[in-house]
Write a protein that holds these residues in place. Structure first.
Motif, PDB file in Angstrom:
ATOM      1  N   ASN A 235      31.822   1.907  12.175  1.00 54.39           N
ATOM      2  CA  ASN A 235      32.657   1.440  11.066  1.00 54.39           C
ATOM      3  C   ASN A 235      31.886   0.532  10.104  1.00 54.39           C
ATOM      4  N   ILE A 236      30.572   0.580  10.133  1.00 48.75           N
ATOM      5  CA  ILE A 236      29.777  -0.394   9.366  1.00 48.75           C
ATOM      6  C   ILE A 236      30.026  -0.298   7.861  1.00 48.75           C
ATOM      7  N   THR A 237      30.060  -1.458   7.223  1.00 48.26           N
ATOM      8  CA  THR A 237      30.054  -1.538   5.764  1.00 48.26           C
ATOM      9  C   THR A 237      28.697  -2.058   5.329  1.00 48.26           C
ATOM     10  N   ASN A 238      28.004  -1.309   4.497  1.00 49.25           N
ATOM     11  CA  ASN A 238      26.659  -1.681   4.049  1.00 49.25           C
ATOM     12  C   ASN A 238      26.472  -1.271   2.595  1.00 49.25           C
ATOM     13  N   THR A 239      27.041  -2.080   1.699  1.00 49.56           N
ATOM     14  CA  THR A 239      26.886  -1.859   0.267  1.00 49.56           C
ATOM     15  C   THR A 239      26.020  -2.971  -0.314  1.00 49.56           C
ATOM     16  N   ALA A 240      25.786  -2.878  -1.613  1.00 49.49           N
ATOM     17  CA  ALA A 240      25.014  -3.923  -2.295  1.00 49.49           C
ATOM     18  C   ALA A 240      25.660  -5.299  -2.137  1.00 49.49           C
ATOM     19  N   LYS A 241      26.979  -5.330  -2.038  1.00 51.42           N
ATOM     20  CA  LYS A 241      27.654  -6.623  -1.877  1.00 51.42           C
ATOM     21  C   LYS A 241      27.210  -7.307  -0.593  1.00 51.42           C
ATOM     22  N   GLU A 242      27.273  -6.589   0.521  1.00 45.75           N
ATOM     23  CA  GLU A 242      26.869  -7.186   1.793  1.00 45.75           C
ATOM     24  C   GLU A 242      25.394  -7.586   1.753  1.00 45.75           C
ATOM     25  N   PHE A 243      24.588  -6.761   1.111  1.00 43.86           N
ATOM     26  CA  PHE A 243      23.156  -7.056   1.068  1.00 43.86           C
ATOM     27  C   PHE A 243      22.872  -8.351   0.300  1.00 43.86           C
ATOM     28  N   ILE A 244      23.566  -8.548  -0.808  1.00 43.11           N
ATOM     29  CA  ILE A 244      23.376  -9.787  -1.582  1.00 43.11           C
ATOM     30  C   ILE A 244      23.824 -10.990  -0.764  1.00 43.11           C
ATOM     31  N   VAL A 245      24.982 -10.873  -0.135  1.00 47.28           N
ATOM     32  CA  VAL A 245      25.501 -12.004   0.658  1.00 47.28           C
ATOM     33  C   VAL A 245      24.552 -12.321   1.816  1.00 47.28           C
ATOM     34  N   ARG A 246      24.095 -11.262   2.519  1.00 52.34           N
ATOM     35  CA  ARG A 246      23.200 -11.487   3.656  1.00 52.34           C
ATOM     36  C   ARG A 246      21.891 -12.137   3.203  1.00 52.34           C
ATOM     37  N   THR A 247      21.393 -11.705   2.067  1.00 54.07           N
ATOM     38  CA  THR A 247      20.130 -12.258   1.579  1.00 54.07           C
ATOM     39  C   THR A 247      20.297 -13.716   1.169  1.00 54.07           C
ATOM     40  N   ARG A 248      21.413 -14.041   0.543  1.00 54.37           N
ATOM     41  CA  ARG A 248      21.683 -15.437   0.198  1.00 54.37           C
ATOM     42  C   ARG A 248      21.781 -16.288   1.462  1.00 54.37           C
ATOM     43  N   GLU A 249      22.417 -15.767   2.475  1.00 52.33           N
ATOM     44  CA  GLU A 249      22.545 -16.523   3.734  1.00 52.33           C
ATOM     45  C   GLU A 249      21.184 -16.760   4.392  1.00 52.33           C
ATOM     46  N   SER A 250      20.329 -15.733   4.359  1.00 56.53           N
ATOM     47  CA  SER A 250      18.975 -15.933   4.912  1.00 56.53           C
ATOM     48  C   SER A 250      18.228 -17.018   4.133  1.00 56.53           C
ATOM     49  N   SER A 251      18.365 -16.984   2.810  1.00 57.36           N
ATOM     50  CA  SER A 251      17.685 -18.011   2.008  1.00 57.36           C
ATOM     51  C   SER A 251      18.254 -19.397   2.324  1.00 57.36           C
ATOM     52  N   PHE A 252      19.513 -19.463   2.749  1.00 55.14           N
ATOM     53  CA  PHE A 252      20.118 -20.747   3.121  1.00 55.14           C
ATOM     54  C   PHE A 252      19.498 -21.320   4.390  1.00 55.14           C
ATOM     55  N   TYR A 253      19.352 -20.487   5.439  1.00 49.16           N
ATOM     56  CA  TYR A 253      18.800 -21.104   6.661  1.00 49.16           C
ATOM     57  C   TYR A 253      17.355 -21.530   6.458  1.00 49.16           C
ATOM     58  N   LEU A 254      16.607 -20.764   5.628  1.00 51.43           N
ATOM     59  CA  LEU A 254      15.216 -21.153   5.373  1.00 51.43           C
ATOM     60  C   LEU A 254      15.123 -22.443   4.562  1.00 51.43           C
ATOM     61  N   SER A 255      15.947 -22.556   3.525  1.00 54.08           N
ATOM     62  CA  SER A 255      15.806 -23.691   2.604  1.00 54.08           C
ATOM     63  C   SER A 255      16.448 -24.960   3.138  1.00 54.08           C
ATOM     64  N   VAL A 256      17.597 -24.806   3.811  1.00 54.43           N
ATOM     65  CA  VAL A 256      18.299 -25.996   4.312  1.00 54.43           C
ATOM     66  C   VAL A 256      17.556 -26.594   5.510  1.00 54.43           C
ATOM     67  N   MET A 257      16.995 -25.720   6.356  1.00 55.05           N
ATOM     68  CA  MET A 257      16.282 -26.204   7.541  1.00 55.05           C
ATOM     69  C   MET A 257      14.780 -26.347   7.290  1.00 55.05           C
ATOM     70  N   GLY A 258      14.284 -25.858   6.163  1.00 60.17           N
ATOM     71  CA  GLY A 258      12.853 -25.902   5.904  1.00 60.17           C
ATOM     72  C   GLY A 258      12.512 -26.407   4.512  1.00 60.17           C
ATOM     73  N   ASN A 259      11.438 -25.874   3.973  1.00 58.24           N
ATOM     74  CA  ASN A 259      10.978 -26.274   2.646  1.00 58.24           C
ATOM     75  C   ASN A 259      11.627 -25.361   1.602  1.00 58.24           C
ATOM     76  N   PRO A 260      12.498 -25.897   0.762  1.00 63.59           N
ATOM     77  CA  PRO A 260      13.232 -25.026  -0.160  1.00 63.59           C
ATOM     78  C   PRO A 260      12.345 -24.431  -1.253  1.00 63.59           C
ATOM     79  N   LEU A 261      11.131 -24.933  -1.406  1.00 72.40           N
ATOM     80  CA  LEU A 261      10.240 -24.380  -2.419  1.00 72.40           C
ATOM     81  C   LEU A 261       9.463 -23.190  -1.884  1.00 72.40           C
ATOM     82  N   THR A 262       9.185 -23.182  -0.567  1.00 73.42           N
ATOM     83  CA  THR A 262       8.416 -22.089   0.037  1.00 73.42           C
ATOM     84  C   THR A 262       9.266 -21.214   0.948  1.00 73.42           C
ATOM     85  N   GLY A 263      10.387 -21.722   1.426  1.00 74.07           N
ATOM     86  CA  GLY A 263      11.182 -20.982   2.400  1.00 74.07           C
ATOM     87  C   GLY A 263      10.566 -20.941   3.783  1.00 74.07           C
ATOM     88  N   VAL A 264       9.644 -21.847   4.062  1.00 74.32           N
ATOM     89  CA  VAL A 264       9.059 -21.941   5.408  1.00 74.32           C
ATOM     90  C   VAL A 264       9.871 -22.958   6.205  1.00 74.32           C
TER      91      VAL A 264
END
Ligand code: HEM
Ligand code: MG
Length: 232
Positions: free
Chosen positions: A144-173
Motif C-alpha cells: 500500500n506504499i505511497t511514494n510521490t514527490a510530496k513524500e520525497f520532499i517531506v522525507r528529504t526535509r526531515e533528513s536535513s533536520f536531523y543532520l542540521s539540528v544534531m550537527g553542523n547546519p552549514l555542512t550537514g555533518v
C-alpha cells in the motif's frame, strides 16, 4: 518548569516526529503533548533547536489539519497517514505493515544506525543512501506504499533536520551519537556535548543539504501527485 529531559508519562501523548517529541520531553512544548498551537511550535523550535519559523511553518500549518480543533493539536493526531506522516520513515514502521506508524522502532532505525560505516558521523551523502534503502524496504514489503514527490520532499526535509539540528547546519555533518540519542530517546544530548546551533536553521540553510541528499538518494517516483502549492 525547566528544560530537563523527562520521559513522557503514560497519560502524555507523543507524535511520529522525533523533533516535536524532543521539544515536549524537554518542556519547550507542553509535556503532556496536548493543546499545541502554531506559535507554541514556532517558539519551541527556536528555543530548543534554533530552527527558524520559515523552516517549519508549512509543516505546522499542515499539522493543524490533523484535528478538528480550531487552533491547536495534540501530538498523537500527527500520525494521520498521508497528511504529513508517510511511508519509508527513518524510525517508524509503515502504517500498512504493522498498523503502528507512531512509535520509535529499533528494527526500522537499523538502516540509519548502520549507515556511513567506519566513521562516527552521518552526513548528507549517507542520509541520501539511507532514504534510498528505507524506500527500497518499503517498496518490497508494503503493498500500500505511497511514494510521490510530496513524500520525497517531506522525507528529504526531515533528513536535513536531523543532520542540521544534531550537527553542523552549514555542512550537514552530525555525530552519530547525537543523532542516535535524538531518535532513540527523543532527548537533547547536552550531557554528551551537543550544543544548540548558534546559526538560525532556516530553509535557506537547509536547501544545500537537501540538494546533496537528493543527489544521493537515487529516487524515482512510483506514483504521481498533483503539483504542491505551499505558499503565496
Ligand atoms: C518526522 C524532525 C518539526 C511533523 C520528522 C523526522 C524528523 C523530524 C527527523 C523524521 C522521522 C522519521 O523518519 O522516522 C523535526 C524537527 C523539527 C520538526 C527537528 C523542528 C522543530 C515538525 C513540525 C511538524 C512536524 C512543526 C508539524 C506540526 C512531523 C511528522 C513526522 C515528522 C508528522 C512523521 C513523518 C513520518 O516519518 O512519517 N520530523 N520535525 N515536525 N515530523 Fe518533524
Ligand atoms: Mg511514517
Amino acid at each position: 518548569d525547566n528544560h530537563q529531559w523527562i520521559a513522557p508519562k503514560a497519560t502524555d501523548v507523543r507524535s511520529p516526529c522525533p523533533g516535536l517529541n524532543t521539544l515536549a520531553n524537554h518542556g519547550y512544548l507542553p509535556r503532556d503533548g496536548r493543546n499545541i498551537s502554531i506559535p507554541m511550535m514556532v517558539q519551541a523550535a527556536l528555543d530548543g533547536f534554533n530552527v527558524g519559523v520559515d523552516a517549519i511553518l508549512q509543516a505546522a500549518k499542515f499539522g493543524l489539519l490533523s484535528t478538528d480543533d480550531l487552533m491547536t493539536l495534540n501530538l498523537d493526531a500527527l500520525k494521520l497517514h498521508n497528511l504529513i506522516e508517510h511511508d519509508a520513515s527513518l524510525s517508524r514502521n509503515d502504517l500498512a505493515v504493522t498498523g503502528d506508524n507512531l512509535h520509535f522502532n529499533e528494527t526500522i532505525f537499523t538502516t540509519l544506525a548502520n549507515s556511513n560505516p567506519g566513521v562516527d558521523y552521518y552526513d548528507p551523502t549517507s542520509a541520501g543512501q539511507v532514504q534510498h534503502d528505507r524506500l527500497a524496504i518499503s517498496l518490497a514489503t508494503n503493498p500500500n506504499i505511497t511514494n510521490t514527490a510530496k513524500e520525497f520532499i517531506v522525507r528529504t526535509r526531515e533528513s536535513s533536520f536531523y543532520l542540521s539540528v544534531m550537527g553542523n547546519p552549514l555542512t550537514g555533518v552530525a555525530p552519530k551519537q547525537f543523532v542516535n540519542i535524538f531518535f532513540r530517546e527523543e532527548r537533547l544530548p547536552i550531557a554528551e556535548g551537543w550544543k544548540k546551533s548558534t546559526t538560525v536553521i532556516t530553509g535557506e540553510i537547509l536547501n544545500p543539504i537537501m540538494d546533496v541528499i537528493i543527489d544521493n538518494s537515487n529516487w524515482t517516483m512510483t506514483q504521481l501527485c498533483e503539483d504542491l502549492v505551499l505558499g503565496p
